[in-house]
Motif scaffolding. Structure first.
Motif, PDB file in Angstrom:
ATOM      1  N   ARG A 110      50.811  42.378  24.605  1.00  0.00           N
ATOM      2  CA  ARG A 110      51.627  41.677  25.620  1.00  0.00           C
ATOM      3  C   ARG A 110      51.655  42.487  26.914  1.00  0.00           C
ATOM      4  O   ARG A 110      51.557  41.943  28.014  1.00  0.00           O
ATOM      5  N   MET A 111      51.811  43.822  26.770  1.00  0.00           N
ATOM      6  CA  MET A 111      51.888  44.680  27.966  1.00  0.00           C
ATOM      7  C   MET A 111      50.580  44.619  28.748  1.00  0.00           C
ATOM      8  O   MET A 111      50.576  44.499  29.972  1.00  0.00           O
ATOM      9  N   SER A 116      47.247  43.421  33.233  1.00  0.00           N
ATOM     10  CA  SER A 116      45.895  43.109  33.718  1.00  0.00           C
ATOM     11  C   SER A 116      45.947  41.921  34.673  1.00  0.00           C
ATOM     12  O   SER A 116      45.154  41.848  35.612  1.00  0.00           O
ATOM     13  N   GLU A 117      46.881  41.016  34.470  1.00  0.00           N
ATOM     14  CA  GLU A 117      47.036  39.907  35.413  1.00  0.00           C
ATOM     15  C   GLU A 117      47.440  40.436  36.792  1.00  0.00           C
ATOM     16  O   GLU A 117      46.940  39.971  37.814  1.00  0.00           O
ATOM     17  N   HIS A 123      42.590  37.156  41.590  1.00  0.00           N
ATOM     18  CA  HIS A 123      41.662  36.690  40.554  1.00  0.00           C
ATOM     19  C   HIS A 123      42.370  36.463  39.224  1.00  0.00           C
ATOM     20  O   HIS A 123      41.724  36.320  38.189  1.00  0.00           O
ATOM     21  N   LYS A 124      43.708  36.446  39.245  1.00  0.00           N
ATOM     22  CA  LYS A 124      44.426  36.302  37.978  1.00  0.00           C
ATOM     23  C   LYS A 124      44.127  34.943  37.332  1.00  0.00           C
ATOM     24  O   LYS A 124      43.746  33.990  38.022  1.00  0.00           O
ATOM     25  N   ILE A 125      44.314  34.889  36.010  1.00  0.00           N
ATOM     26  CA  ILE A 125      44.012  33.667  35.248  1.00  0.00           C
ATOM     27  C   ILE A 125      45.244  32.773  35.159  1.00  0.00           C
ATOM     28  O   ILE A 125      45.133  31.563  35.002  1.00  0.00           O
ATOM     29  N   GLY A 126      46.418  33.407  35.289  1.00  0.00           N
ATOM     30  CA  GLY A 126      47.657  32.650  35.106  1.00  0.00           C
ATOM     31  C   GLY A 126      47.941  32.467  33.625  1.00  0.00           C
ATOM     32  O   GLY A 126      48.308  31.376  33.181  1.00  0.00           O
ATOM     33  N   THR A 127      47.759  33.540  32.852  1.00  0.00           N
ATOM     34  CA  THR A 127      47.972  33.447  31.397  1.00  0.00           C
ATOM     35  C   THR A 127      49.454  33.220  31.090  1.00  0.00           C
ATOM     36  O   THR A 127      50.311  33.352  31.968  1.00  0.00           O
ATOM     37  N   THR A 128      49.719  32.952  29.829  1.00  0.00           N
ATOM     38  CA  THR A 128      51.111  32.770  29.408  1.00  0.00           C
ATOM     39  C   THR A 128      51.805  34.125  29.234  1.00  0.00           C
ATOM     40  O   THR A 128      53.003  34.162  28.964  1.00  0.00           O
TER      41      THR A 128
END
Ligand code: GDP
Ligand code: IMO
Ligand code: MG
Length: 442
Positions: A110-111, A116-117, A123-128
């Motif tokens: 999780r960390m 990494s976002e 360029h972030k993915i927008g993960t949950t």
């Protein structure tokens, strides 16, 4: 007997939870085969709303066996919370089984996901932010912890002491984060192990046994086709294989034992997180779809981006999943619109393109070519047969089916079980006919 895969045909949140719950009525076993607590599947029964992240959407039927398969990643903390919530509501979880080879999400996953976002910036993915990518990365890197490792206290201690020291180097040196105390994490996870131990088995054996007993098995996809690691809008995807092919790998059942694939698609499109979305609407109509469709993420509460129906990705999802029929959900959300656009093809640098381009850079340059259809401007949420639908709504559905070349088996007009039109028996009714390029059946 029929073994059926239910998959999302878009970017997730298509209403898979509702459709899986509906089909679970005639299923003996429901299997989640990929993804983790990034998923949020909503089921509404008699006004009560259930939001499930890891537990299969068959859990509301007391006799249905629910299996969390080997292709999933399990955050034990969230799973235990989900179990507790269901039990508080008097929903039995006695028929739940968890694969011993599913991988476990750890605090460092999780960390690293969140850190990494941040590092990716634009360029972030927008993960949950649920640690999904890093858990699957460790699985591929062969440093993952599996459910069976969690069940072996001595082995877990040894494995985690080494792994946490290794991860601490990454946390401290790469992300400037405080290190984790291996002993604290080990004790926390040994606690989870005790709670989850009764559920953990070799689920592939259970699934095969169900096949031999001619039980009906339903495979519940999470996320959607365009979020698939191999077939989606890479890199703006999740880290697993939501497509129908993933059901075999993620459950341990051979492809010869699958009878049917049912897709689920909204009557429009939504997407959460970053990445190209050709039919996205930024103005009033996008807001109207968001408001009427209550388009906020089930897991993160983020506002979902909304747009017109995209038949190019629809056709792609039919092909990639070998879809036999489709459920169209949330038709009621379009009720107020005067006109409705459907993307029939793309234009890339002045050229018409009928197929989903596999290159992300090309996809980002796609401009939608729309066909405009008249709206129906009346409520449809009470309709229970096709005949009760306004003719414009019927025409809209026919147009979507024709564009995607797939029969519509279910139309959903509201979140509850009864707000549904069964057009054809989705499990035993007619399937999509494969045609040779000369038009004859294959
Ligand atoms: P899933 O992740 O594919 O299971 O979908 P989600 O549960 O994340 O999002 C779908 C949302 O739409 C949920 O809030 C459902 O209750 C709701 N829903 C499902 N089908 C319909 C429908 O036909 N009409 C409306 N208005 N809402 C629906
Ligand atoms: P269900 O099963 C919609 C999206 C995230 C992000 C990308 C990667 O409810 O349809 P991840 O945390 O998986 O690494 O994020 O995938 N995403 C979803 N979007 N529905 C979901 O699940 C999703 N699960 C992940 O928003 O863009
Ligand atoms: Mg969802």
């Amino acid at each position: 007997m029929a073994n059926v895969i239910v998959i999302g045909a878009q970017w997730g949140d298509e209403g898979k939870g509702k459709i899986t719950d509906l089909l679970s009525r005639s299923a003996d076993v429901v299997v989640r085969y990929q993804g983790g607590v990034n998923a949020g599947h909503t089921i509404v029964v008699q006004g009560q709303t259930f939001k499930l992240h890891l537990i299969p959407s068959g859990i509301l039927y007391p006799k249905t066996e629910c299996i969390i398969g080997c292709g999933t990643v399990i955050d034990p903390q969230v799973l235990i919370k989900e179990l507790d919530q269901l039990e508080k509501l008097n929903i039995s979880t006695a028929n739940l089984l968890i694969s011993q080879t599913a991988h476990v999400t750890m605090p460092y996953h999780r960390m690293i996901d969140k850190a990494s976002e941040e590092v990716r910036g634009n360029h972030k993915i927008g993960t949950t932010g649920r640690g999904i990518g890093p858990t699957y990365a460790d699985k591929s890197e062969r440093t993952g912890i599996r459910m069976l490792d969690l069940m072996d206290a001595d082995g877990l201690r040894e494995q985690l002491e080494w792994t946490i020291n290794y991860k601490n180097t990454i946390l401290e040196k790469l992300y400037n984060l405080p290190p984790l105390d291996p002993q604290v994490v080990i004790e926390e996870y040994l606690g989870y192990a005790e709670r989850l131990r009764p559920f953990v088995v070799d689920t592939s054996l259970q699934i095969y046994d169900a096949v031999l007993r001619r039980r009906n098995i339903l495979f519940e996809g999470a996320q959607g086709t365009l979020l698939d690691l191999d077939h989606g809008t890479y890199p703006y995807v999740t880290s697993s294989n939501p497509v129908a092919g993933g059901a075999c790998v993620g459950s341990g059942l051979g492809p010869t034992m699958i009878d049917r694939v049912i897709g689920v698609s909204k009557a429009y499109t939504t997407r959460v997180g970053e990445g190209p979305f050709p039919t996205e609407l930024h103005g009033e109509i996008g807001d109207l779809l968001g408001d009427r469709g209550a388009e906020f993420g089930t897991t993160t509460g983020r506002k979902r981006r909304c747009g017109w129906f995209d038949a190019v990705i629809g056709r792609y999802a039919v092909r990639i999943n070998g879809m036999d029929c489709i459920a169209i959900t949330k038709l009621d959300v379009l009720d107020e619109l005067e006109e409705i656009n459907v993307c029939v093809a793309y234009e890339i640098d002045g050229e018409r393109c009928e197929h989903f381009p596999t290159s992300a850079r090309m996809f980002a340059r796609c401009r939608p070519i729309y066909k405009t259809l008249p709206g129906w401007q009346m409520s449809t949420s009470h309709c229970r047969t096709l005949e009760e639908l306004p003719p414009q709504a019927l025409d809209y559905l026919r147009f979507l089916a024709e564009l995607m070349d797939v029969p519509i088996a279910i139309v959903s007009l509201g979140a509850s079980r009864d707000q549904t039109i069964i057009v054809e028996d989705p499990i035993h009714g007619p399937k999509r006919a494969l045609l040779h390029p000369n038009g004859t059946p294959v």
